[in-house]
Design an enzyme around this catalytic site. Structure first.
Site, PDB file in Angstrom:
ATOM      1  N   ASP A 262       4.156   4.927  -6.357  1.00  0.00           N
ATOM      2  CA  ASP A 262       4.571   3.540  -6.575  1.00  0.00           C
ATOM      3  C   ASP A 262       5.329   3.507  -7.892  1.00  0.00           C
ATOM      4  O   ASP A 262       5.519   4.543  -8.523  1.00  0.00           O
ATOM      5  CB  ASP A 262       3.321   2.634  -6.615  1.00  0.00           C
ATOM      6  CG  ASP A 262       3.611   1.221  -6.142  1.00  0.00           C
ATOM      7  OD1 ASP A 262       4.524   0.589  -6.698  1.00  0.00           O
ATOM      8  OD2 ASP A 262       2.920   0.754  -5.225  1.00  0.00           O
TER       9      ASP A 262
ATOM     10  N   THR B 264       3.262  -2.326   3.423  1.00  0.00           N
ATOM     11  CA  THR B 264       4.413  -1.509   3.024  1.00  0.00           C
ATOM     12  C   THR B 264       4.135  -0.038   3.342  1.00  0.00           C
ATOM     13  O   THR B 264       3.014   0.440   3.189  1.00  0.00           O
ATOM     14  CB  THR B 264       4.744  -1.656   1.523  1.00  0.00           C
ATOM     15  OG1 THR B 264       3.611  -1.282   0.751  1.00  0.00           O
ATOM     16  CG2 THR B 264       5.132  -3.094   1.182  1.00  0.00           C
TER      17      THR B 264
ATOM     18  N   ALA C 128       0.823  -1.215   0.000  1.00  0.00           N
ATOM     19  CA  ALA C 128       0.000   0.000   0.000  1.00  0.00           C
ATOM     20  C   ALA C 128       0.854   1.262   0.000  1.00  0.00           C
ATOM     21  O   ALA C 128       0.389   2.333  -0.364  1.00  0.00           O
ATOM     22  CB  ALA C 128      -0.909  -0.010   1.224  1.00  0.00           C
ATOM     23  N   LYS C 129       2.097   1.137   0.429  1.00  0.00           N
ATOM     24  CA  LYS C 129       3.044   2.270   0.479  1.00  0.00           C
ATOM     25  C   LYS C 129       2.400   3.484   1.151  1.00  0.00           C
ATOM     26  O   LYS C 129       2.487   4.597   0.640  1.00  0.00           O
ATOM     27  CB  LYS C 129       3.573   2.585  -0.917  1.00  0.00           C
ATOM     28  CG  LYS C 129       4.286   1.367  -1.540  1.00  0.00           C
ATOM     29  CD  LYS C 129       4.996   1.698  -2.822  1.00  0.00           C
ATOM     30  CE  LYS C 129       5.766   0.512  -3.371  1.00  0.00           C
ATOM     31  NZ  LYS C 129       4.930  -0.627  -3.829  1.00  0.00           N
ATOM     32  N   ARG C 130       1.793   3.271   2.311  1.00  0.00           N
ATOM     33  CA  ARG C 130       1.131   4.345   3.021  1.00  0.00           C
ATOM     34  C   ARG C 130       2.121   5.125   3.906  1.00  0.00           C
ATOM     35  O   ARG C 130       3.301   4.786   3.972  1.00  0.00           O
ATOM     36  CB  ARG C 130      -0.001   3.792   3.892  1.00  0.00           C
ATOM     37  CG  ARG C 130      -1.110   3.102   3.099  1.00  0.00           C
ATOM     38  CD  ARG C 130      -1.820   4.072   2.174  1.00  0.00           C
ATOM     39  NE  ARG C 130      -3.074   3.543   1.664  1.00  0.00           N
ATOM     40  CZ  ARG C 130      -3.248   2.936   0.494  1.00  0.00           C
ATOM     41  NH1 ARG C 130      -2.221   2.772  -0.324  1.00  0.00           N
ATOM     42  NH2 ARG C 130      -4.435   2.506   0.116  1.00  0.00           N
TER      43      ARG C 130
END
Lengths: 271, 271
Positions: free
Chosen positions: B99, A121, A95-97
């Site tokens: 991303d 993530t 999710a790259k939050r």
């Protein structure tokens, strides 16, 4: 899932493969589009065909959000299916939050408590108080972006910050955060030569390694420089596995690709 | 919405206020919990009471994701309500995404095309190819995190990279990206003293400024150092406005707080 449970699974299955479930409706076999929930139908078939060959699945949330409510429902169904039928599988929400403290807490609650993922993530740019709310959760992992697999990694991550590359500063600083034992790190396979230096900073942490296959990374190199006594690696492949065939045999084709990688991993583990 | 249309709205309304719709079910009035969709009911009431006092609304996606499908539905209903009833309002999805290229494209499609937001916040850590897919969209803005309002901003953002602070490197590097005219930047109000130097690098870009109110930032200082001929500022307040009252008068109380800020802005614009 604890780190030790993950290591046990890796040794049992002789695999440290993670399969990325990045479902794009333009790329899946056409006959699935007639089913009620094509995304879940695709995921279920891939999972059924590959779960014995891998230890983890990683849906990238972007692909689900792109389909709105239906995508979100497919994500919920996928993680539920995994948790109910394959509790031995490690799950990663890619999710790259990362946000200010009270907001990161909301994300952590969503991915860990409500959806039931083992890990998520997280991006490091906003620093300590944007990551620590994720680290609060027991037996859950926070996978911090360190050195990513894309070209843009060279824009900031490899730039020198106070005498050391930014991604190394991220690694070192993150070790001082509360519950840092719950950290893993993203390190792209396309940058395998950096792994030796990375291991000097984080000798034992697990690394999630994207970029093997479609993005050009090499498994042997990654293992040579990155493997620890407890393996310490989760190698992700997405497109290379799930889109191995566009026809009705897509799940078998995915299993073949996964099996080839698993065999390579087994050979490496036997050394 | 184009930048010029936003400037026109600011001048017409004598306001550059953005209201953050960060809905937490533990904080909204209890009577709303009995409605079918408490999150949307809360947002609709706040929007109805404040839309003439602000130029923008900014839902932070974390608060919606935390409620799963229902949260996502409430977000969809909120943005639809705004686009249908208040097309003059500028909308920001505070998502802090970013991303690898093909995945960022999915996020951009989700927020711009499917949900219909005017802009989305994006994290810079993964560099150029993680941001450019967002910049591709005409008459949409990508709001890049530069210097955030939280304490963790000092962990990496203000560290010196090749002789210059990381957030300044982000500002300068981003100017070289394709379609960089579609960029805005997040600069926290808690760091108003940095704005003079920031304006030397990006003299005209719009800044989204969180941190006024609950986080302690000062409106006068932000305007003194950050305002341009075309205003160039969107000042966000979330908790300070939407949680002004926990009772049935919450929407009126929100309007009072918004009105006080708008009056202050009007006075500043008159100078």
């Amino acid at each position: 899932m604890t780190t030790q449970q993950l290591v046990t699974q890796i040794k049992k299955k002789q695999s440290f493969l993670c399969i990325g479930l990045d479902v794009d409706l333009d790329k899946i076999p056409k006959h699935l589009l007639e089913t009620e929930d094509p995304i879940f139908a695709f995921n279920k078939a891939v999972i059924d065909a590959t779960h014995h060959l891998c230890v983890a699945y990683k849906p990238n949330t972007a692909f689900y959000e792109a389909y709105g409510i239906k995508g979100w429902q497919a994500l919920e169904k996928t993680i539920k299916y995994l948790n109910q039928n394959h509790p031995e599988i490690y799950t990663i929400a890619d999710a790259k939050r990362g946000d200010i403290g009270n907001t990161s807490s909301m994300y952590a609650k969503a991915f860990f408590d409500d959806l039931g993922f083992d890990s998520v993530t997280v991006a490091p740019y906003m620093g300590k108080d944007s990551v620590e709310p994720f680290l609060d959760f027991k037996d859950k992992h926070t996978i911090l972006l360190a050195l990513t697999s894309n070209k843009g990694a060279f824009d900031f991550q490899t730039k020198t910050v106070d005498g050391k590359e930014l991604y190394k500063q991220v690694l070192e600083t993150s070790k001082t955060w509360e519950n840092s034992q719950n950290l893993m790190y993203v390190v792209g396979a396309t940058k395998a030569e950096y792994l030796a230096e990375i291991r000097q900073i984080i000798p034992n942490s697990f690394l999630l390694v994207p970029g093997v296959g479609a993005q050009g990374g090499n498994l042997q190199d990654v293992c040579k420089y990155g493997m620890t006594d407890d393996i310490g690696l989760l190698i992700n492949s997405s497109r290379g596995i799930i889109y191995a065939s566009k026809n009705e045999d897509f799940a078998e084709a995915a299993a073949k690709k996964a099996s080839a990688l698993q065999s390579e991993m087994k050979a490496i583990l036997a050394k």
